[in-house]
Design an enzyme around this catalytic site. Structure first.
Site, PDB file in Angstrom:
ATOM      1  N   HIS A  12      -1.988   3.088   0.808  1.00  0.00           N
ATOM      2  CA  HIS A  12      -2.252   2.644  -0.313  1.00  0.00           C
ATOM      3  C   HIS A  12      -3.448   3.247  -0.790  1.00  0.00           C
ATOM      4  CE1 HIS A  12      -0.813  -0.932   1.982  1.00  0.00           C
ATOM      5  NE2 HIS A  12       0.075  -1.066   0.755  1.00  0.00           N
ATOM      6  N   GLN A  35       9.950 -12.333  -3.569  1.00  0.00           N
ATOM      7  CA  GLN A  35      10.709 -11.038  -2.938  1.00  0.00           C
ATOM      8  C   GLN A  35      10.883 -11.331  -1.524  1.00  0.00           C
ATOM      9  OE1 GLN A  35       7.563  -8.333  -4.049  1.00  0.00           O
ATOM     10  NE2 GLN A  35       7.858  -7.362  -1.865  1.00  0.00           N
ATOM     11  N   LYS A  87       7.936   5.179  -0.663  1.00  0.00           N
ATOM     12  CA  LYS A  87       8.169   4.893   0.745  1.00  0.00           C
ATOM     13  C   LYS A  87       9.863   3.916   0.666  1.00  0.00           C
ATOM     14  CE  LYS A  87       6.909   1.627   3.607  1.00  0.00           C
ATOM     15  NZ  LYS A  87       6.119   1.052   4.269  1.00  0.00           N
ATOM     16  N   ASP A  88       9.621   2.896  -0.205  1.00  0.00           N
ATOM     17  CA  ASP A  88      10.606   2.148  -0.606  1.00  0.00           C
ATOM     18  C   ASP A  88      11.479   2.877  -1.970  1.00  0.00           C
ATOM     19  OD1 ASP A  88      12.326   0.340  -1.766  1.00  0.00           O
ATOM     20  OD2 ASP A  88      11.366  -1.430  -0.906  1.00  0.00           O
TER      21      ASP A  88
END
Length: 298
Positions: A42, A69, A174-175
């Site tokens: 982050h 989500q 990453k996603d």
């Protein structure tokens, strides 16, 4: 001298007014959306936001665990949180001007709904009803096992963009599928890894020592797959089968392994154009994701 703490803003109207004042001062507003429990990954996004643009930048970090989500069976209730610690980390960067941590961003049917994951099921079906969808890119991979995930992500990002009105927004890659869903609006930042190769994630805190060791098989399998592709093996199924075998032998439960074209996320039978290998697997009760990009063969 201690770094000044960023201003903490909880109200939507106050956040919008703050951003407009910064813009009136000649600054660009850069947004880093997060769900908190911050790690070095982050903080790398914060650094990217601070470096964006050719003018002074006011960096805003949002901290909001987005309930829409999460499906009812997922880990909304146990998602890790440490707001005070997050603010200390952000203050230490010296780059963050404000932290936006709203109590809620959705229409709620009544008391008790705040713990709901799939919001239209809360309160007998009278919860939030307006959603943003990216119908092609949300299919497959995470969209198969988490059918409400990308709808929730796209919706909350649209909400944050309307509130903060940023000039720049920075998300991690990453996603990968999430990044592609909203990549028209963002700057993508590379995955940040632990020293042993594990992709940084707030959920890593829930891994036992043994599970964490086993989870290293994800990054190892991706490195091996990339090496195989670079050495001429362009058969997607062979590479996927090897990754599945590696993760299974390490004790993981594979959700998916896919090799897709980078822009469209269409599955590839052969790696004959820029591709990305995406993996999701469970180790213990923790679902981890990772990916590696492979450029077009020369």
């Amino acid at each position: 001298m201690a770094a000044a703490e960023p201003e903490v803003i909880r109200d939507k109207a106050a956040m919008r007014a703050w951003a407009r004042r910064r813009r009136a001062e000649g600054k660009a507003v850069a947004l880093v959306p997060t769900m908190g429990f911050l790690h070095d990954g982050h903080l790398s996004l914060v650094a990217a936001a601070a470096a964006a643009g050719g003018q002074p930048v006011a960096v805003v970090v949002s901290i909001y665990v987005n309930p829409s989500q999460f499906a009812p069976t997922e880990d909304l209730a146990t998602y890790p949180s440490d707001l005070a610690g997050d603010i200390r980390k952000l203050a230490a960067t010296g780059a963050v001007a404000a932290v936006f941590c709203p109590p809620d961003l959705y229409v709620r049917p009544g008391a008790g709904a705040a713990s709901a994951s799939c919001l239209e099921e809360a309160g007998g079906g009278y919860g939030h009803e307006t959603w943003i969808r990216v119908q092609h890119l949300e299919k497959g991979m995470c969209g198969s096992s988490r059918p409400v995930f990308f709808r929730g992500v796209a919706t909350v990002v649209a909400k944050l963009f309307n509130i903060v009105e940023p000039d720049v927004a920075v998300f991690g890659k990453k996603d990968y599928q999430q990044w592609r869903v909203i990549c028209r609006m963002i700057i993508g930042s590379e995955i940040v890894r632990e020293a042993d190769g594990l992709a940084m994630s707030s959920r890593n805190v829930h891994l036992s020592h043994l599970e964490r060791e086993k989870a290293l098989s994800i990054s190892r399998s991706l490195v091996n797959a990339r090496t195989a592709a670079r050495n001429g093996n362009n058969h997607s199924q062979q590479i996927k089968d090897q990754i599945v075998q590696t993760l299974t032998e390490a004790g993981g439960q594979v959700d998916y392994v896919e090799i897709v074209e980078q822009e469209s996320l269409v599955p590839l039978e052969r790696i004959d154009r820029p591709a990305v290998i995406c993996v999701a697997a469970w180790f213990g009760k923790v679902r981890l994701i990772d990916n590696v990009e492979i450029q077009a063969p020369t």
